[in-house]
Design a protein around this motif. Sequence first.
Motif, mmCIF file in Angstrom:
data_model
loop_
_atom_site.group_PDB
_atom_site.id
_atom_site.type_symbol
_atom_site.label_atom_id
_atom_site.label_comp_id
_atom_site.label_asym_id
_atom_site.label_seq_id
_atom_site.Cartn_x
_atom_site.Cartn_y
_atom_site.Cartn_z
ATOM 1 N N UNK A 61 40.779 -25.817 28.129
ATOM 2 C CA UNK A 61 41.408 -25.988 26.811
ATOM 3 C C UNK A 61 41.677 -27.463 26.541
ATOM 4 N N UNK A 62 41.439 -27.863 25.290
ATOM 5 C CA UNK A 62 41.791 -29.200 24.812
ATOM 6 C C UNK A 62 42.401 -29.064 23.429
ATOM 7 N N UNK A 63 43.221 -30.039 23.071
ATOM 8 C CA UNK A 63 43.759 -30.034 21.721
ATOM 9 C C UNK A 63 44.015 -31.448 21.238
ATOM 10 N N UNK A 64 43.936 -31.584 19.922
ATOM 11 C CA UNK A 64 44.251 -32.819 19.222
ATOM 12 C C UNK A 64 45.413 -32.471 18.303
ATOM 13 N N UNK A 65 46.533 -33.152 18.477
ATOM 14 C CA UNK A 65 47.720 -32.796 17.700
ATOM 15 C C UNK A 65 48.208 -34.026 16.943
ATOM 16 N N UNK A 66 48.015 -34.025 15.637
ATOM 17 C CA UNK A 66 48.556 -35.098 14.810
ATOM 18 C C UNK A 66 50.022 -34.818 14.517
ATOM 19 N N UNK A 67 50.324 -33.578 14.174
ATOM 20 C CA UNK A 67 51.697 -33.096 13.998
ATOM 21 C C UNK A 67 51.628 -31.569 13.976
ATOM 22 N N UNK A 68 52.763 -30.914 13.779
ATOM 23 C CA UNK A 68 52.802 -29.455 13.868
ATOM 24 C C UNK A 68 51.953 -28.743 12.817
ATOM 25 N N UNK A 69 51.561 -29.445 11.772
ATOM 26 C CA UNK A 69 50.762 -28.830 10.713
ATOM 27 C C UNK A 69 49.336 -29.351 10.645
ATOM 28 N N UNK A 70 48.981 -30.237 11.562
ATOM 29 C CA UNK A 70 47.642 -30.827 11.579
ATOM 30 C C UNK A 70 47.178 -30.946 13.021
ATOM 31 N N UNK A 71 46.352 -30.002 13.443
ATOM 32 C CA UNK A 71 45.894 -29.983 14.819
ATOM 33 C C UNK A 71 44.543 -29.276 14.919
ATOM 34 N N UNK A 72 43.873 -29.503 16.050
ATOM 35 C CA UNK A 72 42.627 -28.818 16.386
ATOM 36 C C UNK A 72 42.712 -28.415 17.859
ATOM 37 N N UNK A 73 42.222 -27.250 18.188
ATOM 38 C CA UNK A 73 42.271 -26.761 19.555
ATOM 39 C C UNK A 73 40.964 -26.066 19.900
ATOM 40 N N UNK A 74 40.463 -26.335 21.117
ATOM 41 C CA UNK A 74 39.240 -25.693 21.597
ATOM 42 C C UNK A 74 39.553 -24.994 22.911
#
Length: 149
Positions: A66-79
Amino acid sequence: MLGYLNNKQIEHVLQSLIIGRIGCHADDRTYVVPVTYAYDGKYIYGHTKEGLKISMMRKNPMVCFEVDVMENMSNWRSVIAWGKFEELKSPEQRKEGLKILMNAVMPLMTGETTISHPMSDSHQKTIEAMKGVVYRIELTKKTGRYEKT
């Protein structure tokens, strides 16, 4: 808006990061651990010391990544991806795996806290001196989600 990442977006997320999490399971125990990695479009490559993660993956090579990119609680991407662990044991496999990993990680190593010895010679000497376990995970299934406001 919540949504699903398409394959191109999933590949971009996997290629652009170097920290992910491996989930493994053996002996009625599940373990999730962060790792530094490199992705070549087919495999996740990693290097580590002997320990619980390696012991579990040797017993049950089927893992989750698992990986994720989190800009903030309403803007994220997860694989999330699933695949099979393989230990790279031959000198040639170890060298190639470490080379892929070093090429991804070295540009981000910038200071005394992240570099344990001078890199003035070459990556080659560093690769040859590295001890521990070199492994790869062949990703066989991938999915991704996102939220964007």
